[in-house]
Design an enzyme around this catalytic site. Structure first.
Site, PDB file in Angstrom:
ATOM      1  CD1 TRP A  75      -3.188   0.883   0.627  1.00 36.88           C
ATOM      2  CD2 TRP A  75      -2.030   2.171   2.049  1.00 36.88           C
ATOM      3  NE1 TRP A  75      -3.964   1.970   0.930  1.00 36.88           N
ATOM      4  CE2 TRP A  75      -3.286   2.776   1.802  1.00 36.88           C
ATOM      5  CE3 TRP A  75      -1.149   2.810   2.914  1.00 36.88           C
ATOM      6  CZ2 TRP A  75      -3.660   3.979   2.390  1.00 36.88           C
ATOM      7  CZ3 TRP A  75      -1.517   4.003   3.507  1.00 36.88           C
ATOM      8  CH2 TRP A  75      -2.768   4.577   3.236  1.00 36.88           C
ATOM      9  CG  ASN A 100       3.721  -4.851   6.273  1.00 34.58           C
ATOM     10  OD1 ASN A 100       4.023  -4.986   5.093  1.00 34.58           O
ATOM     11  ND2 ASN A 100       2.869  -5.639   6.902  1.00 34.58           N
ATOM     12  CD  GLU A 502     -19.875   3.334  11.186  1.00 34.46           C
ATOM     13  OE1 GLU A 502     -19.033   4.216  11.398  1.00 34.46           O
ATOM     14  OE2 GLU A 502     -19.598   2.263  10.644  1.00 34.46           O
ATOM     15  CE  LYS A 506     -18.723   1.374   7.268  1.00 29.61           C
ATOM     16  NZ  LYS A 506     -18.296   1.403   8.622  1.00 29.61           N
ATOM     17  CG  HIS A 525     -27.630  26.345  13.708  1.00 26.16           C
ATOM     18  ND1 HIS A 525     -28.005  27.588  14.168  1.00 26.16           N
ATOM     19  CD2 HIS A 525     -28.254  25.445  14.507  1.00 26.16           C
ATOM     20  CE1 HIS A 525     -28.814  27.449  15.213  1.00 26.16           C
ATOM     21  NE2 HIS A 525     -28.984  26.153  15.430  1.00 26.16           N
ATOM     22  CE  LYS A 624     -11.411  -4.725   8.714  1.00 31.56           C
ATOM     23  NZ  LYS A 624     -12.697  -4.032   8.819  1.00 31.56           N
TER      24      LYS A 624
HETATM   25  O1  M6R Z   1      -8.983  -1.229  13.611  1.00 29.98           O
HETATM   26  P1  M6R Z   1      -9.591   0.062  14.090  1.00 29.98           P
HETATM   27  O2  M6R Z   1     -10.944  -0.092  14.659  1.00 29.98           O
HETATM   28  O3  M6R Z   1      -8.656   0.796  15.025  1.00 29.98           O
HETATM   29  O4  M6R Z   1      -9.699   0.949  12.781  1.00 29.98           O
HETATM   30  C1  M6R Z   1     -10.109   2.284  12.852  1.00 29.98           C
HETATM   31  C2  M6R Z   1     -10.517   2.813  11.487  1.00 29.98           C
HETATM   32  O5  M6R Z   1      -9.431   2.775  10.600  1.00 29.98           O
HETATM   33  C3  M6R Z   1     -11.670   2.013  10.883  1.00 29.98           C
HETATM   34  O6  M6R Z   1     -12.764   1.959  11.745  1.00 29.98           O
HETATM   35  C4  M6R Z   1     -12.113   2.632   9.545  1.00 29.98           C
HETATM   36  O7  M6R Z   1     -12.685   3.878   9.756  1.00 29.98           O
HETATM   37  C5  M6R Z   1     -13.080   1.684   8.830  1.00 29.98           C
HETATM   38  N1  M6R Z   1     -12.652   1.484   7.479  1.00 29.98           N
HETATM   39  C6  M6R Z   1     -14.464   2.174   8.794  1.00 29.98           C
HETATM   40  O8  M6R Z   1     -15.319   1.334   8.085  1.00 29.98           O
END
Ligand code: M6R
Length: 629
Positions: A75, A100, A502, A506, A525, A624
């Site tokens: 990445w 990494n 949230e 998404k 506002h 992820k």
């Molecule tokens: O593994 P974590 O819960 O610490 O990750 C935090 C965020 O990177 C994670 O929740 C991200 O926002 C997701 N892709 C949301 O769907």
């Protein structure tokens, strides 16, 4: 984020490495590569920009054959996504490395190597590490302090690690140490897969489930050597040999397959009733939350708590925002919730008897981990304003053995099982359940009617969620109204405001539609100016104390010609009309409503993304587990 797989076996490892890379695809990446040491004692490498499938095609044209190898999904951080920047990187065609993380001081090190005659092939920081290790491997005690024993790969890696700053997990092999792989971790996860007469390394246990279910989770600063002679040798940060426990992976291998579902995300949305039941299992007794749920010492610590600080990123941060409402309403505890990337660089004033809580699916998110370390550093000293350190640290996390759980005083594991879709779904709702358990455990009044009612409602939650999943068909139809839009607005009040946030996250994450969320009372506002027929407005409207106020806000939208989509309890008197569509959500205790209302919003974003044809499980640019800052 990047992924690592490495194997030392008595059989050809190409298949093991390739399968491992496929299992790491969910982490998000833009190129992939593999290197093995062949029978002629030469390093052979294949790399490709894009998906692992592109690498697989190249391997079909030119297979790699060898009993030792390393592989990687990259990445991009330093240098664009390209084949030349893809790992493994080589030094003199004799050493191969996958890495990494980020090497912060790579520029001066690169200049030093260039002055020494090294010609770089890529723009990456990793290639610097390859040449440093190779140089240390060849030259003992050189003028450049490489300091390795000639021909000793472990010593060469260690000597190089002393010179680099930053975060890493890496795996290295050398043609002149033909039956050895050396790995190291600092700031990025690395696990050892323990096989029978074969051993492996990976950045995530999931990558190796096809070959083993036994894992050693390396600790910060650990260096590991896999070899035929000594099997697995681990050395702690101080260089001393270290014993680390072997854990058996308990979730089975089914998580790595989509089963009957078209996408992992859909599978994970549908798993929520089961994983929430699993998260509650063994933590409720009769009408109360078991004291043992948070581990030894939790009760004594919880009894002293007067404030709570919650720190997390992304979806996990939204879970923390819901918990603030719960902790203040039910437990009377002032609660502050903050994104980790801000918290870690702030002069935080810590009031007396504050509990520090991190939330994370992965337990490896760089900012959240750094925030925990910063919070712990505050525990040792009074700050300049006379504030105290934290009373203790608690991690609510989904990955056993992760850095966050190891470095916190207390840990509560959610039981969501592996979450493969980049868009977090079941991890979020299990976090919410864990946070409700925490709220009930932190109340000063325990065993009262409120606790009894909530515990009962928690027990019934999986069944309510099953009913919420039955909304899938109508939501799929509704999604057609979004697929051609460029923007969307989400509204909620109270605990439903974070759920609106949230829902918007998404939608933007997987359908690439720009979505914003507002507390409904904020509409007039500013954001009301955006409302017209092209702006779908989603409102989350359970039958709670803020319902009447929310209804007035919805009128403000309708009066401006906005198209409204309302997720509401059956008891909410709202009649569908031309620009108002109402979807009924099963009733539940109002405090648990945020968990239930999350599901229809997940389904909505899923179906919109499917209609738009985006990559639902691996949305563009995202990873992820965000293990770099
Ligand atoms: O593994 P974590 O819960 O610490 O990750 C935090 C965020 O990177 C994670 O929740 C991200 O926002 C997701 N892709 C949301 O769907």
């Amino acid at each position: 984020m990047c992924g690592i797989v490495a194997a030392l076996a008595a059989r050809n490892v190409q298949g093991i490495l390739l399968e491992g890379l496929k299992r790491l695809e969910y982490r998000g990446y833009d190129s992939a590569g593999m290197a093995v040491l062949n029978a002629a004692g030469e390093l052979a490498r294949q790399r490709a920009k894009g998906k692992v499938a592109a690498l697989e095609e190249k391997l079909e044209q030119g297979a790699l054959t060898g009993r030792i190898g390393i592989a990687h999904t990259r990445w991009a951080t330093h240098g664009k996504p390209s084949e030349v920047n893809a790992h493994p990187h080589l030094a003199r065609e004799r050493l191969a490395i996958v890495h990494n993380g980020i090497i912060e001081n790579f520029e001066p090190l690169k200049r030093e190597l260039e002055a020494d005659g090294v010609v770089f092939e890529s723009e990456t920081d990793t290639e610097v590490v390859a040449h440093l290790i190779d140089r240390a491997f060849r030259h003992r005690d050189s003028a450049n302090q490489d300091g390795g024993e000639t021909g000793d790969l472990l010593a060469a890696v260690r000597a190089t690690l002393d010179r680099i700053d930053g975060a890493y997990a890496l795996a290295v092999m050398h043609a002149d140490a033909p039956r050895e792989i050396v790995g190291a971790r600092k700031g990025s996860p690395l696990v050892v897969g323990v096989g029978i007469d074969e051993n492996f390394l990976a950045s995530d246990a999931l990558a190796l489930l096809q070959v083993t279910d036994r894992f050693i989770y390396l600790q910060e600063g650990d260096v590991v050597r896999l070899s035929d002679v000594n099997g697995i040798e681990i050395f702690a940060a101080d260089g001393q040999p270290a014993e680390r426990p072997v854990h058996t992976y308990e979730h089975g291998d089914s998580a790595a397959s989509r089963g009957e579902y078209r996408h992992f995300m859909l599978k994970e949305i549908h798993e929520q009733p089961a994983v929430i039941a699993a998260t509650l299992e063994g933590r409720l007794s009769g009408s109360h939350v078991l004291e043992s749920s948070f581990g030894v010492g939790a009760r004594a610590l919880f009894d002293q708590v007067k404030q709570v600080h919650i720190v997390a990123c992304g979806t996990s941060y939204h879970a923390g925002m819901v918990a603030r409402y719960w902790l203040e309403k039910l437990a009377g505890l002032p609660t502050q919730v903050e994104v980790a990337s801000e918290y870690r660089y702030r002069e935080v004033v810590v009031p007396e008897n504050t509990l520090f809580v991190t939330l994370s699916q992965s337990g490896e998110t760089a900012d959240t981990l750094a925030a925990l370390r910063y919070a712990k550093s505050r525990a040792d000293s009074l700050d300049e304003h006379g504030g105290q350190g934290y009373l203790g640290t608690l991690a609510i996390c989904n990955v056993p053995g992760s850095s966050l759980t190891r470095e916190s005083d207390l840990a509560l594991m959610t039981q969501a099982g592996p979450e493969i879709g980049v868009a977090s779904t079941k991890a979020f709702t299990t976090q919410l359940v864990a946070l409700m358990l925490l709220t009930l455990s932190l109340r000063k009044t325990r065993g009262d009617e409120r606790e009894t009612a909530l515990v009962q409602a928690l027990r019934g939650l999986p069944a309510v969620l099953d009913s919420a999943l039955a909304m899938d068909g109508p939501i799929a139809q509704l999604s057609e109204a979004f697929a051609e839009k460029h923007h969307a607005l989400f509204l909620g009040r109270g605990t439903q405001f974070p759920i609106a946030l949230e829902g918007a996250l998404k939608l933007k994450e997987i359908s690439y539609i720009h979505a914003e969320a507002y507390p409904a009372g904020e509409l007039k506002h500013g954001p009301l100016a955006l409302v017209d027929a092209d702006m779908p407005v989603v409102a989350v409207a359970p039958n709670d104390e803020l319902l009447e106020k929310l209804k007035s806000n919805l009128q403000e939208v309708r009066a401006r010609g906005g198209e409204l989509f309302v997720f509401a309890d059956e008891g909410v008197a709202l009649t569908a009309a031309d620009n108002l569509r109402v979807l009924h959500v099963p009733p539940v205790d109002e405090l648990l409503a945020p968990i239930v209302y999350t599901l229809p919003l997940q389904l909505l974003s899923y179906h919109v993304a499917v209609l738009k044809g985006t990559d639902v499980d691996q949305p563009r640019n995202l990873a992820k587990s965000v293990t770099v800052e």
